[in-house]
Design an enzyme around this catalytic site. Structure first.
Site, PDB file in Angstrom:
ATOM      1  N   HIS A  34      -3.495   0.820   5.425  1.00  0.00           N
ATOM      2  CA  HIS A  34      -3.477   1.730   4.283  1.00  0.00           C
ATOM      3  C   HIS A  34      -3.218   3.181   4.710  1.00  0.00           C
ATOM      4  O   HIS A  34      -2.998   4.059   3.851  1.00  0.00           O
ATOM      5  CB  HIS A  34      -4.814   1.651   3.538  1.00  0.00           C
ATOM      6  CG  HIS A  34      -4.695   1.852   2.059  1.00  0.00           C
ATOM      7  ND1 HIS A  34      -3.587   2.415   1.471  1.00  0.00           N
ATOM      8  CD2 HIS A  34      -5.552   1.588   1.038  1.00  0.00           C
ATOM      9  CE1 HIS A  34      -3.761   2.490   0.166  1.00  0.00           C
ATOM     10  NE2 HIS A  34      -4.951   1.987  -0.131  1.00  0.00           N
TER      11      HIS A  34
ATOM     12  N   ASP B 212       0.885   2.529   1.032  1.00  0.00           N
ATOM     13  CA  ASP B 212       0.101   2.686  -0.192  1.00  0.00           C
ATOM     14  C   ASP B 212       0.012   1.352  -0.931  1.00  0.00           C
ATOM     15  O   ASP B 212       0.795   0.429  -0.682  1.00  0.00           O
ATOM     16  CB  ASP B 212       0.738   3.742  -1.094  1.00  0.00           C
ATOM     17  CG  ASP B 212       0.675   5.129  -0.483  1.00  0.00           C
ATOM     18  OD1 ASP B 212      -0.295   5.401   0.258  1.00  0.00           O
ATOM     19  OD2 ASP B 212       1.585   5.935  -0.731  1.00  0.00           O
TER      20      ASP B 212
END
Length: 515
Positions: A486, A490
């Site tokens: 992450h 995204d």
């Protein structure tokens, strides 16, 4: 006679190195293959041995200097260079120009040949002797397998360099040994090679380097690979004790700093409790087996992945009807023409390559404070073996046909199960596919294979009721899981990637038309 010492080939894409440490100074006596200095690149540390016996005449590149491949490092004045016997000089010149392979050298005094550890591959600095297939006194034929070494990545078989009798085993099973280390001695050699002299002083200097650590100084430029390692590990310069010249931080110093736990605050959790005593009747039925180097590496790397990456998993499901129908229709013709079975992995590989073009961050990696985008796909295919999980890499999978992918997967898989993978087979992957469905897994969250930023988990195909056009029908369904980092991927990108994989598999024609 003077012999030049130059920078050796440093590996793919590596064009320069930094002089980390000189273990000899001008005027010191050196033996053939005795370590003169250590070079450090942004990937590996390279030892530079002496090409000839004699004295170190001059050091051209000092510690801390950056040099290119084949650059002149030093010169060695060979012993006996002033002799006038032309025959002796000719013999010496021939021996220098055609050195004996380092994997096997003979002691001219007693006619015995050394068996040494072969080159283990980039970044592999040691191996463990796993199994000896011969014992002292056994006859051996040339190229007959003597023993098997185990590294943290692959297993390496060591063949006999000559035929003869195994007269001594220097490194028994369980011994950890470095590249070029001596494993055994075989008698019966008939060539005139000379065993390299031992390396006096190297161990002492290495120990001194480790024990007499200098404090870090802000005006000293650390090694490039050390800076990169600190950025990747999230370690500050204050946590690293430099052992290079004038306190320069080297890559090994960062590795040590990572292994050394930081002082825990008073409120930190207590360390894990020691193993509770086991009743005698239970202990008698237990079996304690030392973890293999491969298993230790798997454990370490997976835990490092969890500790380093901001890992998150997103899920979807795919209707496999179209792929199964297409495979059923063409599998016989496909095998007849290409000589390989048409499986599901080529469809998933193609679908992932297709999706990675649209969502390139899933095919990227973090390098310090940079994101490196890969304009190619080297697909890692996780493969279970008797000794543990390995991930052979299919290079440039995005430019391969279905047949080429199936052939590559079959070939790499067979070599993985037989322990025949090379280091090159395991390096350079940009994305990974893991198929837990072959073992019956219905749902799982795969762990990232660092430094990659994405891994796709395939699962069992199971008939389930689904609603299509307002009706409940039975379809072969598979859950898909994408674990991603992450920090650079995204949620939108991860979900988009998985949706594109789903669309490509539910309508394979999209892959043909690049939709």
């Amino acid at each position: 006679m003077t012999t030049e010492v130059r920078v050796p080939t440093l590996g793919e894409s590596v064009t320069e190195a930094t002089i980390a440490t000189w273990f000899k100074k001008p005027g010191d006596a050196v033996a053939v293959d005795e370590m003169l200095c250590e070079l450090e690149t942004d990937k590996v540390t390279v030892e530079v041995p002496s090409p000839a016996a004699g004295k170190l005449a001059e050091i051209v590149a000092a510690e801390g200097q950056t040099v290119g491949v084949n650059a002149l490092l030093a010169t060695v004045s060979e012993a006996g260079a002033g002799e006038t016997d032309s025959a002796a000089v000719e013999d010496k010149t021939e021996a220098t120009s055609k050195p004996e392979p380092k994997s096997a050298r003979k002691d001219s005094d007693n006619g015995k040949m050394n068996v040494t550890v072969p080159t283990l591959g980039e970044s592999v600095t040691e191996a463990t002797v796993a199994t000896w297939f011969k014992k002292i006194g056994d006859d051996v034929a040339q190229d007959e397998i003597l023993c098997e070494l185990e590294t943290d990545k692959i297993s390496v078989e060591v063949p006999a360099p000559i035929g003869g009798v195994l007269c001594e085993i220097i490194a028994p099973e369980g011994t950890t040994i470095a590249p070029k280390g001596k494993l055994a001695i075989i008698s019966g050699a008939a060539d005139g090679a000379v065993e390299p002299a031992p390396r006096p002083g190297v161990e002492d200097s290495t120990q001194a380097k480790e024990t007499v650590a200098q404090p870090a100084r802000t005006d000293i430029e650390d090694a490039p690979s050390a800076k990169k390692a600190m950025a990747e590990a999230g370690i500050s310069r204050d946590q690293v004790t430099g052992t290079g010249r004038d306190g320069r931080a080297m890559k090994e110093d960062v590795v040590k700093a990572k292994k050394t736990p930081a002082p825990a605050p008073a409120s930190a959790e207590a360390p894990p409790a020691p193993r509770a005593p086991v009743p005698a009747e239970d202990a008698a039925r237990e079996e304690r087996v030392k973890m293999t180097r491969l298993r230790q590496t798997i454990a370490r790397r997976l835990k490092e992945s969890q500790n380093t990456a901001a890992m998150l998993t997103t899920y979807n499901e795919v209707d496999m009807s179209a792929v199964m129908e297409l495979r059923s229709q063409y599998k016989d013709v496909f095998q007849k023409k290409h000589g390989v079975k048409l499986g599901f992995m080529s469809f998933f590989t193609k679908a992932c390559c297709h999706a990675l073009k649209e969502v390139p961050e899933v095919n990227a990696e973090i390098d310090g404070t940079d994101v490196v985008y890969k304009n190619f796909v080297h697909m890692g295919i996780a493969t279970g073996t008797p000794t543990g999980l390995v991930v052979p890499v299919i290079r440039d999978a995005d430019s391969m046909s279905f047949a080429a992918i199936e052939k590559a997967i079959a070939e790499k898989g067979a070599r993985a199960r037989n322990g025949k993978l090379s280091m090159a087979d395991l390096q350079g992957g940009t994305f990974t596919i893991s198929n837990g469905g072959v073992y019956g897994s219905l749902m799982s969250s795969p762990i990232l294979n660092p430094p990659q930023s994405g891994i796709l988990g395939m699962h069992k195909i199971q008939d389930r009721p689904v609603a299509i056009n307002g009706e409940v029908v039975i379809r072969p369904m598979m859950y898909l899981a994408l674990s991603y980092d992450h920090r650079i991927v995204d949620g939108k990108g991860a979900v988009t990637f998985l949706v594109r994989v789903k669309e490509a598999l539910e309508d394979p024609r999209r892959m043909l038309m690049d939709l």
